[in-house]
Design an enzyme around this catalytic site. Structure first.
Site, PDB file in Angstrom:
ATOM      1  N   ASP A 146       0.837  -1.202   0.000  1.00 53.73           N
ATOM      2  CA  ASP A 146       0.000   0.000   0.000  1.00 53.73           C
ATOM      3  C   ASP A 146       0.877   1.259   0.000  1.00 53.73           C
ATOM      4  O   ASP A 146       0.560   2.236   0.657  1.00 53.73           O
ATOM      5  CB  ASP A 146      -0.916  -0.013   1.233  1.00 53.73           C
ATOM      6  CG  ASP A 146      -2.046   1.007   1.135  1.00 53.73           C
ATOM      7  OD1 ASP A 146      -2.383   1.411   0.002  1.00 53.73           O
ATOM      8  OD2 ASP A 146      -2.580   1.402   2.180  1.00 53.73           O
ATOM      9  N   CYS A 203     -25.039 -12.074  -3.295  1.00 58.05           N
ATOM     10  CA  CYS A 203     -25.011 -11.304  -2.044  1.00 58.05           C
ATOM     11  C   CYS A 203     -24.675  -9.843  -2.309  1.00 58.05           C
ATOM     12  O   CYS A 203     -23.750  -9.526  -3.068  1.00 58.05           O
ATOM     13  CB  CYS A 203     -23.976 -11.917  -1.099  1.00 58.05           C
ATOM     14  SG  CYS A 203     -23.811 -11.045   0.470  1.00 58.05           S
ATOM     15  N   CYS A 206     -22.558  -6.019   1.535  1.00 55.83           N
ATOM     16  CA  CYS A 206     -21.619  -4.903   1.678  1.00 55.83           C
ATOM     17  C   CYS A 206     -22.163  -3.630   1.050  1.00 55.83           C
ATOM     18  O   CYS A 206     -22.019  -2.531   1.616  1.00 55.83           O
ATOM     19  CB  CYS A 206     -20.267  -5.270   1.072  1.00 55.83           C
ATOM     20  SG  CYS A 206     -20.300  -5.716  -0.681  1.00 55.83           S
ATOM     21  N   CYS A 210     -23.190  -0.020   3.378  1.00 57.01           N
ATOM     22  CA  CYS A 210     -22.321   1.157   3.327  1.00 57.01           C
ATOM     23  C   CYS A 210     -23.072   2.398   3.802  1.00 57.01           C
ATOM     24  O   CYS A 210     -24.082   2.777   3.216  1.00 57.01           O
ATOM     25  CB  CYS A 210     -21.798   1.372   1.911  1.00 57.01           C
ATOM     26  SG  CYS A 210     -20.680   2.788   1.784  1.00 57.01           S
ATOM     27  N   CYS A 253     -13.467   2.767   8.350  1.00 56.64           N
ATOM     28  CA  CYS A 253     -14.817   2.213   8.444  1.00 56.64           C
ATOM     29  C   CYS A 253     -14.758   0.752   8.043  1.00 56.64           C
ATOM     30  O   CYS A 253     -14.166   0.408   7.013  1.00 56.64           O
ATOM     31  CB  CYS A 253     -15.766   2.981   7.512  1.00 56.64           C
ATOM     32  SG  CYS A 253     -17.458   2.328   7.463  1.00 56.64           S
ATOM     33  N   CYS A 256     -18.624  -2.588   5.637  1.00 55.65           N
ATOM     34  CA  CYS A 256     -18.796  -3.549   4.554  1.00 55.65           C
ATOM     35  C   CYS A 256     -18.171  -4.901   4.889  1.00 55.65           C
ATOM     36  O   CYS A 256     -18.595  -5.937   4.371  1.00 55.65           O
ATOM     37  CB  CYS A 256     -18.236  -2.995   3.248  1.00 55.65           C
ATOM     38  SG  CYS A 256     -16.457  -2.636   3.265  1.00 55.65           S
TER      39      CYS A 256
END
Length: 358
Positions: A146, A203, A206, A210, A253, A256
């Site tokens: 990252d 599904c 998520c 949100c 957060c 999800c």
């Protein structure tokens, strides 16, 4: 063994053993040809979904071209590392969801409650590269986690550590999505590993969960609406229309991920690095609001949270305190906000004023 004469499959098995010793859960090997990922990346950038992350637009398609990022790269070793803290309870998803319903609680994303994952993965990937070089000789390589224009999830989906979930995160049948990804770019023609099949099916948990409707379509995230982006990457005022939906989330957060059925299988880490630090796993908003800058820097030393700085930390807390006031008018909260306003920066003052107007 040298780089010109080696048994690729035996070397890959040795890499897997070293990776497990270093705390990784799985590794794969991806090819560097990612041309078919370029149209999607270009469309995402053209839609402006990267928000204020200008470096993404600046790097452009280099993100999908590993050989432009690190010339000479032949393969990308992808690595997965689970991060649920060792003491995580069995019903952790329900526990985290319940905390979101307690306005006075300060909720920090699970991944950020321990040591900075950039440091942990980068050091261990470097060790993996050194072990590889000790066997095959001089090795052209570079490690990432990252930390550069790398399409991490795309590389992972092509090599086995996961498939792309509808929330855009990598998912694995045996680990959910509660893991970090890292990459080792090498100039060695290691054997490729197979992609894993996707298992999201119909599904939409998520997407439905949100808080800001940032997942605008399956596999498509508008970062400008994402609470993780707003509380971490975004350095200006948080759009007023999105502040109420932030609730008590002050750094990142997890919604999800909390509702994802696959995270029933999320794995606890074996590393103490990701154990929760005091103050980051169960504090109140008022307790964290009381941190001055020196306290913030001390308490977040070696943590990913330190990167946002004290001003954004206070900005995020002010929004959460305002949302707490919306839920229940509290004289102590109002007093704390009033008491901090005079010494606050203009950015924080703006959010304090919004909170007090709730």
């Amino acid at each position: 063994m040298d780089r010109h004469h080696f048994d690729g499959h035996s070397l890959l098995q040795q890499l897997r053993e070293w990776a497990r010793e270093l705390g990784f859960s799985q590794i794969g090997v991806a090819d560097v040809d990612m041309a078919d990922a370029e149209p999607g990346l270009q469309a995402w950038l053209q839609a402006g979904f990267h928000g204020g992350m200008g470096y993404m637009a600046a790097h452009g398609l280099k993100r999908a071209r590993p050989t432009e990022l690190v010339p000479g790269t032949v393969r990308v070793v992808t690595a997965r590392m689970d991060y649920l803290p060792r003491a995580t309870p069995a019903a952790w998803q329900q526990h985290e969801l319940q905390r979101l319903q307690q306005p006075g609680e300060a909720v920090v994303s699970v991944y950020a409650r321990g040591r900075d994952y950039h440091k942990v993965l980068r050091q261990r990937l470097q060790t993996l590269a050194e072990r590889l070089a000790a066997v095959v000789g001089p090795l052209g390589h570079r490690v990432f986690t990252d930390s550069a224009p790398v399409l991490e999830v795309e590389l992972a989906t092509r090599s086995g550590p996961g498939w792309r979930g509808k929330h855009t995160l990598a998912l694995h049948r045996d680990a959910g999505s509660m893991f970090f990804l890292g990459e080792l770019f090498v100039d060695l023609p290691l054997p490729l590993t197979a992609a894993t099949s996707a298992h999201c099916g119909s599904c939409t948990a998520c997407i439905d969960a949100c808080p800001t409707q940032a997942i605008v379509a399956p596999y498509r995230l508008d970062a400008r609406r994402c609470i993780s982006y707003l509380t971490i990457e975004h350095d200006g005022p948080i759009p007023e229309a999105l502040r109420p939906a932030m609730g008590n989330r002050i750094y990142g957060c997890d919604d999800c991920q909390l509702v994802c059925p696959w995270n029933r299988h999320a794995q606890r880490t074996a590393l103490p690095d990701f154990d929760e630090r005091e103050g980051l796993g169960g504090s109140t908003l008022l307790a964290l609001w009381a941190w001055d800058e020196a306290t913030f820097l001390r308490r977040t030393e070696g943590s990913a949270i330190r990167r946002i700085g004290h001003q954004r930390w206070q900005r995020n807390l002010a929004v959460a305190l305002g949302n707490a006031l919306r839920a229940h008018d509290d004289a102590a909260v109002r007093a704390a906000l009033h008491g901090a306003r005079a010494a606050a920066t203009p950015l924080v003052q703006e959010h304090i004023d919004w909170a007090l107007a709730c």
